[in-house]
Design an enzyme around this catalytic site. Sequence first.
Site, PDB file in Angstrom:
ATOM      1  N   CYS A 173       0.848  -1.200   0.000  1.00  0.00           N
ATOM      2  CA  CYS A 173       0.000   0.000   0.000  1.00  0.00           C
ATOM      3  C   CYS A 173       0.888   1.258   0.000  1.00  0.00           C
ATOM      4  CB  CYS A 173      -0.967  -0.040   1.182  1.00  0.00           C
ATOM      5  SG  CYS A 173      -2.205   1.261   1.182  1.00  0.00           S
ATOM      6  N   ASP A 230      -9.428  -3.266  -7.046  1.00  0.00           N
ATOM      7  CA  ASP A 230      -8.966  -2.213  -6.136  1.00  0.00           C
ATOM      8  C   ASP A 230      -9.571  -0.880  -6.571  1.00  0.00           C
ATOM      9  OD1 ASP A 230      -7.563  -0.360  -4.597  1.00  0.00           O
ATOM     10  OD2 ASP A 230      -5.683  -1.469  -4.715  1.00  0.00           O
ATOM     11  N   HIS A 262      -7.889  -4.255  -2.913  1.00  0.00           N
ATOM     12  CA  HIS A 262      -6.725  -3.725  -2.217  1.00  0.00           C
ATOM     13  C   HIS A 262      -6.364  -4.625  -1.033  1.00  0.00           C
ATOM     14  CE1 HIS A 262      -3.938  -0.436  -1.609  1.00  0.00           C
ATOM     15  NE2 HIS A 262      -4.209  -0.433  -0.310  1.00  0.00           N
TER      16      HIS A 262
END
Length: 294
Positions: A173, A230, A262
Amino acid sequence: MQDVKDDLNSLVGTTAFPDGFDRRGFLKTALGTGFAASVLPVCAQTMIKTDTSGLTAGEVTITVNGQKVPMYRAQPEGKTNLPVILVVSEIFGVHEHIADVARRFAKLGYLALAPDLFVRQGNAAAYPTAAEVIKEVISKVPDAQVMSDLDACVAWAKDNGGNTDKVGITGFCWGGRITWLYAAHNPKVKAGVAWYGRLVGDKTALTPAQPVDIAADLKVPVLGLYGAKDTGIPLESVNKMKEALAKGSSKSSFVIFENSGHAFHADYRPSFVEADAREGWRLCLAWFKTHGVA
């Protein structure tokens, strides 16, 4: 559920899955322990726990321009000349999952280092929502500071059993974005693996470039592992990054996981997708081996 645990064990080798998790016990109290308040409760039934048998693991401290920076270190006990992996956390800091990833690498013969890159700005574990973490901590972290801290990690590795001719970086991330940027910052890095890191965005004084901006000049091969579902990092941005990379010579590549969104590697969160996490881990290790980080 046991089948899930058995499948997960193939990721890291020897594991243990503690039962009876206490919400309060998950709050981060030391580097590499607990979890940020904003991600509680964790998904205990799928969480991997890699032991420290045969490892030297725990918190160490490096000093960068007078600032003490905590760092979680894991490496095979008594071994030197080890390939080095920098493990860059999500916005939630160096919690139990990130430390576990470091131990997974160490079990495979790496010196793995996961620094607290937010130490100057605050404790990311203390805020009850991700939005507050971003506002109060992450938005105040300069990219230049992060690059300098990671440089210091590499320097520490050289003096503590690491072979800095074999350095790789991986991140998740927020750390995925940093993986792209550090690969551009330090061309001595052999390879990077970016897990669902942001690729495009605004330029600011603290974040003067995004991965798409450095792609054409990137020399280090980076593997991007992204989820087709995502919503925060749409495939449109991945395609922009591919176009930018095509103008350069880094031989970077992407793998898109059609069934994932995600944070599909985060085994402690509902976003976890076991099959894609396992395959992503396999690809990550193969990428590092192929590019001389082994």
